[in-house]
Design a protein around this motif. Structure first.
Motif, mmCIF file in Angstrom:
data_model
loop_
_atom_site.group_PDB
_atom_site.id
_atom_site.type_symbol
_atom_site.label_atom_id
_atom_site.label_comp_id
_atom_site.label_asym_id
_atom_site.label_seq_id
_atom_site.Cartn_x
_atom_site.Cartn_y
_atom_site.Cartn_z
ATOM 1 N N LYS A 24 0.821 -1.200 0.000
ATOM 2 C CA LYS A 24 0.000 0.000 0.000
ATOM 3 C C LYS A 24 0.861 1.258 0.000
ATOM 4 C CE LYS A 24 -4.134 -1.870 0.174
ATOM 5 N NZ LYS A 24 -5.133 -1.659 -0.876
ATOM 6 N N GLY A 25 0.760 2.038 -1.055
ATOM 7 C CA GLY A 25 1.450 3.319 -1.121
ATOM 8 C C GLY A 25 2.937 3.238 -1.407
ATOM 9 N N ARG A 26 3.491 2.042 -1.519
ATOM 10 C CA ARG A 26 4.946 1.912 -1.683
ATOM 11 C C ARG A 26 5.381 2.036 -3.129
ATOM 12 N NH1 ARG A 26 7.115 -3.422 0.322
ATOM 13 N NH2 ARG A 26 9.083 -2.386 -0.219
ATOM 14 N N PHE A 27 4.478 1.815 -4.069
ATOM 15 C CA PHE A 27 4.887 1.717 -5.463
ATOM 16 C C PHE A 27 4.338 2.857 -6.322
ATOM 17 C CE2 PHE A 27 5.027 -2.542 -3.659
ATOM 18 C CZ PHE A 27 6.325 -2.917 -3.980
ATOM 19 N N THR A 28 4.034 3.972 -5.716
ATOM 20 C CA THR A 28 3.487 5.084 -6.462
ATOM 21 C C THR A 28 4.566 5.763 -7.313
ATOM 22 O OG1 THR A 28 3.849 6.601 -4.610
ATOM 23 C CG2 THR A 28 1.707 5.529 -4.748
ATOM 24 N N ALA A 29 4.126 6.408 -8.368
ATOM 25 C CA ALA A 29 5.027 7.126 -9.262
ATOM 26 C C ALA A 29 4.219 8.150 -10.036
ATOM 27 C CB ALA A 29 5.721 6.161 -10.221
ATOM 28 N N SER A 30 4.909 9.137 -10.571
ATOM 29 C CA SER A 30 4.277 10.130 -11.434
ATOM 30 C C SER A 30 5.195 10.390 -12.616
ATOM 31 C CB SER A 30 3.985 11.422 -10.665
ATOM 32 O OG SER A 30 5.141 11.885 -9.998
ATOM 33 N N ILE A 31 4.619 10.890 -13.699
ATOM 34 C CA ILE A 31 5.349 11.014 -14.960
ATOM 35 C C ILE A 31 5.017 12.335 -15.646
ATOM 36 C CG2 ILE A 31 5.644 10.042 -17.277
ATOM 37 C CD1 ILE A 31 5.038 7.292 -16.138
ATOM 38 N N ILE A 32 6.036 12.991 -16.181
ATOM 39 C CA ILE A 32 5.848 14.134 -17.072
ATOM 40 C C ILE A 32 6.087 13.652 -18.496
ATOM 41 C CG2 ILE A 32 6.828 16.331 -17.845
ATOM 42 C CD1 ILE A 32 7.377 17.032 -14.948
ATOM 43 N N VAL A 33 5.159 13.972 -19.384
ATOM 44 C CA VAL A 33 5.283 13.606 -20.797
ATOM 45 C C VAL A 33 5.287 14.890 -21.625
ATOM 46 C CG1 VAL A 33 4.324 12.307 -22.731
ATOM 47 C CG2 VAL A 33 4.029 11.458 -20.389
ATOM 48 N N ALA A 34 6.264 15.015 -22.506
ATOM 49 C CA ALA A 34 6.377 16.195 -23.364
ATOM 50 C C ALA A 34 6.631 15.745 -24.787
ATOM 51 C CB ALA A 34 7.520 17.096 -22.888
#
Length: 247
Positions: free
Chosen positions: A110-120
């Motif tokens: 729970k909550g350990r594998f989060t990620a975010s991404i910027i795409v351009a």
């Protein structure tokens, strides 16, 4: 931790990311967080990642596999008709990857594998576009009101970008602004570190017009850091003095 910045301008896109990952004060590693794919004369797409390293590496590996061996009717980075469709697929892939890892690890996941991404990127016949994808797979696009995105350790470099950004500024000035933002972040947070990866994508170029890795011995970045510090001190001393008797 991580710090990545993506900025959209009239003349193109400017991207910068650090490379530090750590799971403790004595376990620091360097991993690339910026990746790109292109079809000469037709499209250019770049991605920057922040969050759990295993998750982001899995997403990038899956994107690479789809690019090299696309399935039937499968939307990939290289055949999506619009940037919106490309980003939608990356968002779905991120959400699925996070869900798989959380399910495999049960309550511990729970909550350990989060990620975010910027795409351009840009596809021929369309404008350059910039998106930020959240761990849930949903995303937002940069606009006149929000012309840049940050992921990771954002708070130290944000005031610099807010005060200095101008959509009409040159790509060179945008690079200088982003470097000041990174210098402020590096000074304030040890979890963000050199080397830094820089990429500039010119409008209608469909290829990076400039790429550079900023290392510890980079003369220009050192000059930016020194001169910015001196400029801040000079600006501070030029402000009106405060008097305890003025009130």
């Amino acid at each position: 931790m991580t710090y990545c910045v993506g900025m959209v301008l009239e003349k193109g896109l400017v991207l910068m990311s650090d490379t530090r990952t750590n799971s403790g004060v004595d376990n620091i590693s360097v991993f690339r967080k910026m990746f790109h794919w292109q079809v000469p004369g037709e499209r250019m797409i770049a991605v920057m990642t922040a969050g759990n390293l295993a998750t982001t590496q899995a997403v990038i590996s899956k994107l690479e596999e789809r690019t090299k061996h696309p399935g039937e009717r499968e939307t990939t980075l290289l055949n999506g008709p619009t940037m919106f469709s490309v980003v939608s697929e990356i968002g779905k892939l991120l959400r699925t990857t996070i869900a798989e890892r959380q399910e495999a690890n049960g309550a511990r996941g729970k909550g350990r594998f989060t990620a975010s991404i910027i795409v351009a990127g840009q596809i021929a016949g369309m404008e350059p576009r910039l998106f930020m994808i959240y761990p849930e797979g949903n995303f937002i696009e940069a606009s006149w009101d929000t012309p840049f995105f940050q992921i990771g350790e954002t708070k130290y470099g944000r005031p610099i970008l807010i005060r200095g950004y101008d959509r009409e500024m040159s790509l060179e000035d945008a690079v200088k602004l982003v470097m000041v933002s990174f210098d402020s972040t590096l000074k304030a947070n040890l979890s963000v570190g050199l080397p830094l990866d820089l990429m500039v994508i010119g409008k209608d170029e469909f290829a990076p017009i400039h790429q550079h890795r900023v290392t510890h011995d980079d003369a220009y970045f050192a000059q930016i850091s020194t001169n910015w510090g001196e400029a801040l001190k000079s600006a501070f001393h030029s402000l009106p003095g405060y008097s305890f008797e003025s009130g």
